[in-house]
Design a protein around this motif. Structure first.
Motif, short mmCIF file in Angstrom:
data_model
loop_
_atom_site.label_atom_id
_atom_site.label_comp_id
_atom_site.label_asym_id
_atom_site.label_seq_id
_atom_site.Cartn_x
_atom_site.Cartn_y
_atom_site.Cartn_z
N PHE A 1 2.71 -17.40 10.95
CA PHE A 1 3.42 -16.96 9.75
C PHE A 1 2.49 -17.05 8.53
O PHE A 1 2.44 -16.15 7.70
CB PHE A 1 4.69 -17.80 9.53
CG PHE A 1 5.63 -17.21 8.53
CD1 PHE A 1 6.43 -16.12 8.87
CD2 PHE A 1 5.73 -17.72 7.24
CE1 PHE A 1 7.31 -15.56 7.95
CE2 PHE A 1 6.60 -17.16 6.31
CZ PHE A 1 7.39 -16.08 6.67
N LEU B 1 6.94 -9.60 8.28
CA LEU B 1 7.42 -10.79 7.56
C LEU B 1 8.94 -10.81 7.52
O LEU B 1 9.57 -11.85 7.74
CB LEU B 1 6.85 -10.82 6.14
CG LEU B 1 5.40 -11.28 6.00
CD1 LEU B 1 4.87 -10.99 4.61
CD2 LEU B 1 5.28 -12.77 6.30
N ALA B 2 9.53 -9.64 7.25
CA ALA B 2 11.00 -9.56 7.19
C ALA B 2 11.59 -9.89 8.56
O ALA B 2 12.51 -10.70 8.67
CB ALA B 2 11.44 -8.17 6.74
N HIS C 1 1.11 -7.37 -8.28
CA HIS C 1 0.36 -7.84 -7.12
C HIS C 1 -0.38 -9.14 -7.39
O HIS C 1 -0.43 -10.02 -6.54
CB HIS C 1 -0.58 -6.74 -6.64
CG HIS C 1 0.16 -5.63 -5.97
ND1 HIS C 1 -0.22 -4.31 -6.04
CD2 HIS C 1 1.30 -5.64 -5.23
CE1 HIS C 1 0.64 -3.57 -5.37
NE2 HIS C 1 1.58 -4.35 -4.87
N SER D 1 10.97 -13.60 9.71
CA SER D 1 11.69 -14.58 8.89
C SER D 1 13.10 -14.83 9.42
O SER D 1 13.67 -15.90 9.20
CB SER D 1 11.80 -14.11 7.44
OG SER D 1 10.54 -14.11 6.85
N ILE D 2 13.64 -13.85 10.12
CA ILE D 2 15.00 -14.00 10.66
C ILE D 2 15.05 -15.17 11.64
O ILE D 2 16.02 -15.94 11.66
CB ILE D 2 15.46 -12.70 11.35
CG1 ILE D 2 15.51 -11.55 10.34
CG2 ILE D 2 16.83 -12.87 12.00
CD1 ILE D 2 15.77 -10.19 10.96
N ARG E 1 -8.63 0.18 -5.90
CA ARG E 1 -8.00 1.15 -6.79
C ARG E 1 -8.22 0.89 -8.26
O ARG E 1 -8.12 1.79 -9.09
CB ARG E 1 -6.49 1.18 -6.52
CG ARG E 1 -6.19 2.05 -5.32
CD ARG E 1 -4.92 1.66 -4.66
NE ARG E 1 -5.20 1.54 -3.21
CZ ARG E 1 -4.42 1.98 -2.29
NH1 ARG E 1 -3.31 2.56 -2.59
NH2 ARG E 1 -4.73 1.85 -1.01
N LEU F 1 4.84 -6.27 5.67
CA LEU F 1 6.15 -6.53 5.06
C LEU F 1 7.26 -6.49 6.11
O LEU F 1 8.14 -7.35 6.12
CB LEU F 1 6.44 -5.52 3.94
CG LEU F 1 5.64 -5.69 2.65
CD1 LEU F 1 5.91 -4.53 1.70
CD2 LEU F 1 5.99 -7.00 1.97
N VAL F 2 7.17 -5.51 7.00
CA VAL F 2 8.19 -5.40 8.05
C VAL F 2 8.11 -6.61 8.99
O VAL F 2 9.14 -7.21 9.35
CB VAL F 2 8.04 -4.07 8.84
CG1 VAL F 2 8.93 -4.07 10.07
CG2 VAL F 2 8.39 -2.89 7.95
N ILE G 1 1.95 -12.06 -7.01
CA ILE G 1 2.19 -12.51 -5.64
C ILE G 1 1.05 -13.45 -5.20
O ILE G 1 1.30 -14.49 -4.58
CB ILE G 1 2.31 -11.31 -4.68
CG1 ILE G 1 3.60 -10.55 -5.01
CG2 ILE G 1 2.33 -11.76 -3.22
CD1 ILE G 1 3.74 -9.23 -4.30
N VAL H 1 -2.21 1.34 2.98
CA VAL H 1 -0.83 0.98 2.65
C VAL H 1 -0.04 0.76 3.95
O VAL H 1 0.92 0.01 3.99
CB VAL H 1 -0.18 2.07 1.78
CG1 VAL H 1 1.26 1.71 1.46
CG2 VAL H 1 -0.96 2.23 0.50
N LYS H 2 -0.52 1.43 5.02
CA LYS H 2 0.11 1.23 6.33
C LYS H 2 0.13 -0.26 6.69
O LYS H 2 1.12 -0.77 7.18
CB LYS H 2 -0.69 1.98 7.39
CG LYS H 2 0.14 2.96 8.20
CD LYS H 2 -0.72 3.61 9.25
CE LYS H 2 -0.32 5.05 9.45
NZ LYS H 2 -1.26 5.79 10.27
N THR I 1 0.10 -2.79 4.60
CA THR I 1 1.09 -3.44 3.74
C THR I 1 2.48 -3.29 4.34
O THR I 1 3.23 -4.26 4.44
CB THR I 1 1.10 -2.79 2.34
OG1 THR I 1 -0.24 -2.55 1.95
CG2 THR I 1 1.81 -3.65 1.34
N VAL I 2 2.78 -2.05 4.74
CA VAL I 2 4.11 -1.77 5.28
C VAL I 2 4.34 -2.57 6.57
O VAL I 2 5.38 -3.22 6.73
CB VAL I 2 4.28 -0.25 5.53
CG1 VAL I 2 5.53 0.03 6.33
CG2 VAL I 2 4.32 0.49 4.21
#
Lengths: 482, 277
Positions: free
Chosen positions: A98, A53-54, A196, A57-58, A116, A50-51, A199, A43-44, A46-47
């Protein structure tokens, strides 16, 4: 195995993997693959993705996208320009890095889900729903009450209450009495997989659209037809295989001057035959052969039948005259002739855009050369600058418009839309529904009478489960009080 | 009575409600928070009436559109959604003082609409791009999303203001148990996330039916996606990595900053298709 005799490729685990058919035979290989697998199940990751990408994107919202190279060179200087070019910052949402982030996210989602789903599947479809009273006996929300009624009398009433609220109820004998286990919403555990996979569908849809989609613009004057669109962001044309004809264009305005509606009447012509005719508006496109045709802009292409206002600034006399394009008219007071030569929807005067303007030639007496004059529609006093005996200005005229169409085909849209539906449904299931279970234990105590303890759990939103237990307890008490 | 007058009065009612909630918290008087609730409900009724009246006025003028077409109208609606959500939370979870940081947000939004210089409060006709049934669905869902994040922000601030050791004196100790605030923050984020998701999706479907592309990386779109990424991160941290309390409160605050930039910043600093609000 002697490592010294191997080539360098053999020491790279990915490449030597096919040698050993059984992964377990070669320990280092299997741990490497395992490590890759574990890397993607974390999950690390994923986090982090996501960070990233956020954050990245700026960039594209601050640095204008898809502008001309000259613009970037001028605004950012040579060294930054070079750096930006390498990283494709000018079109960053389509840049390799990207897209790589999105790709990694997709792999992350797939691997996590596979990893899972196996155990979740066993929970969702168990061979037999298990009865584990120990779990509930230690719960914080456990509520105990006593009643004077006998166990035999209480049980059917409780079963009825539970049967109304839960989809599954089982009766199990325990050491001191009976345990009623009830649950619902086991299937809601699938919700997160729905989100999921939605997406993934969005990414697949976007990929299909990116590869097979076509989007471009077409400009048609009233009465004109065309079959080629100019592709967005490129200096290329594409033939769409049929013609679009603009029969008419209308624009209406509010009294504030804002456009109220623009409407094009279009005909589709395929193999020389008109197959369909329809109006399109900004929010009402037309579909034909997979292409959607949208109303996107409009403008003035030409103007005819000019009504000319002629004024003598000294005497204050005002005349009006009609003139058509290419026509020559006699001006009053022996002012010579005026020939209307043209119309420019966006005339530029010494670098200033003055909007729509007519151009003409003024001839005095027998002159053949004449003088070129400009009559901007918005500036009626413009012609005064010529300091002539007569001042000409535009009183009225008839416009013909062109319509700006956006023509697009995106075969990825159905996938994206299914993704949208699954995303909303999946989020709703994941966040607002849960797998809830309760245990109502009825134990012999006193004679007559028994002790009832109620406890429950949910895989999400434990706070509201506590409230539900409270409500359930009062319902149970109610059911045996009458 | 005109809608803009009614909404100006609403501003002051909301201000009074915030004062009562802050008073309840400062002096630890339950009575004040009860009065605050009554004033807040009154403000909400006026806010609702103001929006409906504006809708009617728009039909009377002849423009005839829902009051969701510019910054003024969106701010008024933002106050309305935050207030609605907050009232729902107070009713459902029976926690009184939690409004101390949420009610000022309701007041600030409508105050900015009513009092900010240069804010156009006239009813203007709808530009052709906005003439669609998707407008109402898109605006309502986006603003419910924003409201969820706003209330979550209020709760997060509350969580951080509370000191870790529960001393009996000091303002912060009068707040509800940290576990409750933490749970409420999460619930609000989840609510906001669902509606932001639906808001982005309705916007995409609308864009596809108006312009022929469901996503064009317009600054507003991109920033809403950035916001979505941040809250998606929060949810993964909480559900999969066991984050809660302070750390989640901070992520929720960062998320709300992104919401604010999506809502205001994009319009003031960046240019794009979303010029109206």
């Amino acid at each position: 195995m002697n490592p010294q005799k191997q080539g360098w490729l053999d020491r790279v685990p990915l490449f030597c993997y096919p040698k050993g058919i059984d992964m377990a035979q070669n320990k280092s290989d299997s741990t490497f693959l395992k490590r890759i697998w574990q890397f993607f199940t974390a999950v690390k990751l994923t986090v982090v993705l996501l960070v990233l990408l956020a954050a990245t994107s700026i960039i594209g919202t601050v640095i204008p996208q898809n502008a001309s190279p000259a613009f970037y060179f001028h605004n950012y200087g040579e060294s930054l320009y070079k750096l930006f070019s390498v990283l494709n910052v000018f079109d960053m949402y389509n840049s390799w890095w990207f897209l790589a982030l999105l790709g990694l996210l997709a792999v992350n989602i797939v691997v996590c889900s596979i990893d899972r789903l196996k155990s979740t599947w066993k929970i969702i479809f168990p061979e037999k729903i298990p009865f584990k009273p120990q779990r509930y006996r230690k719960m914080k929300n456990k509520t105990v009450f006593e009643t004077n009624e006998d166990l035999e009398k209480v049980l059917p009433a409780f079963k009825e209450v539970l049967g109304k609220k839960f989809s599954f109820v089982s009766e199990n004998p325990t050491d001191h009495g009976v345990g009623l286990y009830a649950e619902k919403g086991r299937w809601t555990r699938i919700g997160v997989y729905v989100v999921h996979s939605s997406i993934l569908l969005l990414l697949i849809g976007a990929l299909i659209g990116g590869i097979m989609g076509i989007s471009g613009t077409m400009r048609l004057d009233e009465g004109e037809k065309g079959s080629a669109i100019s592709l967005s962001g490129q200096h290329q044309h594409h033939d769409i295989g049929f013609s679009i004809k603009c029969n008419s264009f209308d624009v209406s305005f509010y009294d504030t001057g804002m456009p109220e509606e623009f409407r094009s009447n279009l005909s589709i012509i395929k193999d020389g035959k008109e197959v369909l005719s329809s109006d399109i508006l900004v929010n009402q496109p037309l579909s034909f052969e997979g292409y959607n045709i949208y109303q996107s802009s409009y403008g003035t292409s030409a103007a005819e039948n000019l009504e000319l206002k002629i004024q003598n600034p000294k005497s204050g006399m005002v005349y009006t005259k009609q003139v058509k394009k290419g026509e020559s008219i006699k001006l009053p007071e022996g002012g010579g002739t005026f020939e209307l030569t043209g119309f420019d929807p966006n005339y530029s005067f010494r670098g200033h855009a003055v909007g729509e303007a007519f151009t003409g030639i003024l001839r005095k007496g027998g002159e053949s050369e004449g003088k070129q004059i400009v009559l901007p529609v918005k500036f009626p006093t413009f012609d005064r600058m010529r300091r002539g005996d007569l001042v000409l200005s535009v009183k009225d005229y008839e416009k013909t418009y062109y319509t700006g169409l956006q023509v697009a085909k995106d075969p990825g849209v159905p996938y994206v839309y299914i993704g949208f539906i699954l995303m909303i449904a999946g989020c709703f299931i994941t966040f607002f529904m849960s797998h809830q279970s309760v245990l109502v234990e009825v134990n012999h105590k006193n004679n007559p009478g028994c002790e009832v303890s109620v406890a429950g759990t949910a895989n999400r939103n434990s706070q509201s489960m506590n409230l539900k237990i409270e409500k359930l307890v009062s319902k149970l008490k109610e059911s045996i009080s009458s | 009575m005109t809608s803009s007058l009614l909404l100006s009065v609403t501003t002051f009612v909301y201000a009074a409600a915030s004062v009562f909630y802050i008073g309840a918290w400062s002096f630890n008087k339950k009575v004040l928070s009860r009065v605050g609730l009554i004033v807040l409900v009154a403000g909400f009724i006026m806010n609702t009436a103001g929006i409906l009246l504006r809708w009617v006025e728009s039909y009377k003028i002849g423009y005839g559109h829902a009051p969701f077409s510019n910054m003024y109208e969106s701010l008024v609606f933002f106050s309305w959604t935050v207030c609605l959500l907050y009232l729902f939370v107070e009713y459902k979870y029976k926690e009184k003082i939690v409004g101390v940081f949420a009610t000022p947000l309701i007041f600030l939004a409508i105050a900015y609409a009513s009092l900010a210089p240069g804010m156009e409060s006239e009813i203007t006709p709808l530009i052709p791009a906005l003439k669609s049934n998707w407008l109402i669905a898109h605006v309502i869902t986006c603003f419910l999303g924003y409201a969820g994040f706003a209330v979550a922000f209020g709760f997060s601030v509350m969580y951080l203001v509370r000191p870790e050791t529960t001393k009996q004196n000091g303002l912060a100790t009068k707040l509800p148990y940290p576990g409750v605030i933490d749970e409420l923050t999460y619930q609000m984020v989840v609510f906001g996330f669902l509606f932001l998701t639906i808001g982005i999706i309705t916007g995409a479907v609308w864009a596809n039916s108006a312009w022929g592309t469901y996503w064009s990386w317009d600054p507003k779109e991109t920033w809403s996606l950035i916001t979505w990424f941040i809250y998606a991160t929060l949810l993964h941290l909480r559900m999969m990595r066991g984050w809660n309390g302070k750390r989640i409160a901070w992520v929720s605050i960062v998320g709300f900053m992104a919401v604010l930039f999506t809502y205001f910043g994009v319009n003031y600093f960046l240019s794009g298709l979303h010029s109206y609000a």
